[in-house]
Enzyme design. Structure first.
Site, short mmCIF file in Angstrom:
data_model
loop_
_atom_site.label_atom_id
_atom_site.label_comp_id
_atom_site.label_asym_id
_atom_site.label_seq_id
_atom_site.Cartn_x
_atom_site.Cartn_y
_atom_site.Cartn_z
N GLY A 258 86.40 -24.09 14.35
CA GLY A 258 87.20 -25.32 14.42
C GLY A 258 86.85 -26.21 15.59
O GLY A 258 86.03 -25.86 16.45
N HIS A 259 87.55 -27.33 15.67
CA HIS A 259 87.28 -28.33 16.71
C HIS A 259 87.69 -27.81 18.09
O HIS A 259 88.67 -27.07 18.23
CB HIS A 259 88.00 -29.63 16.39
CG HIS A 259 89.49 -29.51 16.34
ND1 HIS A 259 90.15 -28.96 15.27
CD2 HIS A 259 90.45 -29.87 17.22
CE1 HIS A 259 91.46 -28.99 15.50
NE2 HIS A 259 91.66 -29.53 16.66
N ASN A 260 86.91 -28.17 19.08
CA ASN A 260 87.17 -27.83 20.50
C ASN A 260 86.96 -26.37 20.82
O ASN A 260 87.15 -25.96 21.98
CB ASN A 260 88.61 -28.18 20.93
CG ASN A 260 88.92 -29.65 20.77
OD1 ASN A 260 88.02 -30.47 20.70
ND2 ASN A 260 90.20 -29.98 20.71
N SER A 278 90.41 -25.09 19.20
CA SER A 278 90.65 -24.94 20.64
C SER A 278 90.73 -23.49 21.11
O SER A 278 91.10 -23.25 22.26
CB SER A 278 91.92 -25.68 21.08
OG SER A 278 91.80 -27.05 20.79
#
Lengths: 363, 363, 363
Positions: A258-260, A278
């Site tokens: 996922g993002h981050n 994250s």
């Protein structure tokens, strides 16, 4: 591919004996090996199978008596799986991407490809892209504006690298892998049900309409050297800072990052692992197939998680975890044992209740 | 991308103070922000980090003293994540699909594209396709015969839309997403083992050969407005009626939606969620990463399921569920607590047995 | 597509009554059927719904009185789902791949395509590829050097077949499916943490640096006749011997099959199933959605696993399993019941402890 036994020994930094000028064209399991193949018999349990095959050369365990096995040559290896790495690399013909740049490829005039690039049909390379020397790029790959990829990249058919991604040397991406899809990050105007239950630990006040606004991903993806990404795996862009995959980390097929997210160095993320937004994963972490990691948590260095482990909370460095929710391996084993005995335990309690109430009745 | 502080305030419908004519070129975390970037410091905990960065402007919490922080300008936001939606949208340069229709695209003469379309290299658009105005279609996208897509679509590289799919406005599909694969629906000539155990709840009479006949998918896919589909996610066609995804619903990467499934409006289906054939999902449902929903069941409106929850039976509206099999959140917490105490419980029962049998012996 | 009622009866090997020359253009659920559609009313529970639709013909259960339902014609079927297979096949217009070879396709001069091939735009077929008669190959498909595919193949858009794969007749691959990605097989120079905990069952001696060497996949993929692979599913090449999928086996979307895996005949692997490296799956095995199978284990013939079952150890033939870790269905049901009663059991034990200690106090 045609190699002498001496070539193979050199590729494995291993010792050979016998007729090391013998040519072989491939490797095979002992019972299946033909006279042109080197048999893989790296432990004594394969000695018998060698007899039923027709190999003239073999990879053997240290101390094996190759002459007694009727072989003409042998290579001796101490760590069989490591020998397999060298041997299979030596014989791999590769995916067959023809040298040179296929005339159908659409490469922006401002893109820079290092020397020795092999670019397949229908490849699309956007403006400002920089790719190091020795790249092999399969058919139907697309690389977005401004992406940078190091030397000796191998991008199989249909790989997608989004705009602005930064990738190190010796990157390998299997067919259909996606680097740099948009993060899955949405927000409602008012507090959403999910935010509410995070605060209240489960109870919901009132249910309201909610519609989702996208938080765009400006942060890109940064990938270190020697990283591999499996077929149809996906890595999302970060929101503000980049999503990061550290040097030497390998992702299997259908893995989702996922993002981050930040993944450290030399990790293995096996098939269908999912890492929510994250989360931070340390170095040398191994996550078995279908593991999941919740958003915003931290998994320490050297953590090992068995297949299908679901990690909802931080895991300290060095721990071996199993189960859903993830617990220490010992705890998991203990709980599983207790679970299997649970019906018996319930029967014991019922018997006790009867015994005690009889005791009580006697009072 | 270059915006003034005033532009940003307008994009967020927020109040700005100080030198609102100041230009910024992007956003950054407080400690990392350069002088051309607006710092994201929307809660007091970021105040200190602002000092170590070099930002001249910041997004701040209501009531923050921007002058004391050494800033030249500030924008005040009430709901930080909502502000992130506006801010990141304002700065997103997009995937870099060049305007106009690339000459290599193969577009059937009978297809109709609205004004303003940007179509990348090697796109294939079949006969009878209709696409609204403002479409952005990345490289290697294919759209099958008769598909209809609304206005302002954004199809990233390698998206597949099958024949006959119907999709609303502002559709976004990440790289490799598949809309309209064939349903996974097979039948044997005689009763299969799976049918038998569904009837007998587990016991099998006799085991016979079975070979599978495909039930073809005639039903297509219908997708509402404002839907987004993640990278390499897949949505199967329905058998007779369409598979349906309601307005405003967002699907993350590698999500699987089976044939005949109906998903309501404004749902979030996080990474690697799987919905088996003919399941019905209400509106505003949130399924965490790796959740699964069995075939033919019903998940009510406003249900929220934590990560890796496996839903085997109907879930009433508004419920928060966890675990495998899914149970109410409170029940799950109770069971998990009891599980961790289970070894101790077993020890307690053993002690009781000993005590009671001693009592008995005394009789 | 326009068929007479007689055509449909013939396609289903079923008996028709009434005006069998009536034309229909499709099939629909009873209440939704128009006058040109055949209604699907194969059980008495649909009789009423027929009245609210406008169908003139229907698929009915044996013995239904079609005249009383106001129909002009009827086809009688004994096994509804089997009838659906025949009916939907008869009406399926297919994915609309135009006949002939699109001029943009890049087909190596040494590749051999059987008669009747339909090849879409931007297809890439490598040197030495052999494809049987009647192939339909969608846009953006790539087929690597030396791959062989039997007759009547249907490869949807963006399918990837790697070099050297061998595939039988009537192969169907949904969009984005990957056959022949490299196996996820790595080795460290020294013993890795994972090897250590396998030996010690969980405890780790010392933690060392580890970096991963790829074991290349020389073994290819062998797929039997009548196999289907779902959208964005992935099948890895074997290391030395091939990864094998037996005749008649169907894989759903996003299924992952690791290197060296052998899957038998007539299996169903539902959505998002993952099979780790070197696992062997028997014939007629059905794995529900999101099941996982660990590496190197054996799942016997005719095993059925419910959704999200995680199989860590060998499963004998014919067993029905559920849960994580997988246990026999009866055991799973028993454990789940006991789990739900666990808080009550704990309370009972506490009460017993109180009662017994009181008894003890009385001594």
């Amino acid at each position: 591919m045609k190699l002498t036994v001496a070539d193979i020994a050199a590729a494995l930094s291993a010792r050979a004996e016998g007729d090391t000028t013998l040519y072989v064209t491939g490797a095979a399991e002992p019972q299946a090996a033909g006279p042109d193949e080197i048999a893989l018999a790296m432990s004594p349990k394969y000695a018998e199978a060698l007899g039923s095959g027709r190999a003239r050369a073999a990879l053997l365990w240290e101390g094996a008596d190759w002459r007694a096995m009727g072989l003409d040559a042998a290579v001796f290896v101490a760590r069989p799986r490591l020998a397999m790495a060298g041997l299979t690399r030596a014989f791999d013909p590769g995916p067959g991407i023809a040298p040179g740049i296929h005339p159908s490829a659409v490469i922006d005039a401002s893109a820079v490809l290092g020397p020795g690039a092999a670019v397949g049909p229908f490849v699309v390379i956007g403006p400002g892209v920089e790719i190091g020397s020795g790249a092999r790029i399969g058919p139907h790959v697309s690389i977005g504006p401004g992406a940078r990829i190091g030397t000796d990249a191998l991008l199989h058919a249909g790989v997608r690298v989004a705009h602005g991604a930064t990738i190190g040397d010796r990157f390998i991406a299997q067919p259909g892998a996606v680097v740099g899809s948009d993060g899955f990050s949405f927000v409602t105007e008012q507090k959403s049900g999910v935010e509410e239950i995070r605060e209240t630990l489960g109870s919901r006040d009132q249910i309201r309409d909610q519609s989702w606004h996208r938080i765009h991903s400006l942060g890109g993806v940064e990938i270190g050297d020697d990283v591999e990404i499996g077929a149809n795996a996906t890595i999302d862009r970060g929101t503000i800072r980049a999503t990061r995959i550290g040097r030497g980390t390998k992702l299997d097929n259908l893995v989702h990052v996922g993002h981050n997210v930040e993944v450290g160095e030399d990790c293995l993320l096996c098939g269908q692992v999912g890492i929510a937004g994250s989360a931070r994963i340390g170095s040398r972490v191994v996550l078995g197939g279908q593991c999941g990691v919740s958003d915003n948590i931290f998994v320490g260095d050297d953590v090992i998680a068995g297949g299908a482990t679901k990690i909802f909370t931080n895991v300290p460095a060095g721990r071996v975890v199993l189960g859903s929710p993830a617990v220490k391996m010992e705890t998991h084993v203990e709980i599983q044992k207790a679970l299997r005995r649970l019906p018996r335990l319930a029967a014991a309690v019922a018997a006790l209740q009867k015994a005690v109430s009889k005791d009580g009745a006697k009072d």
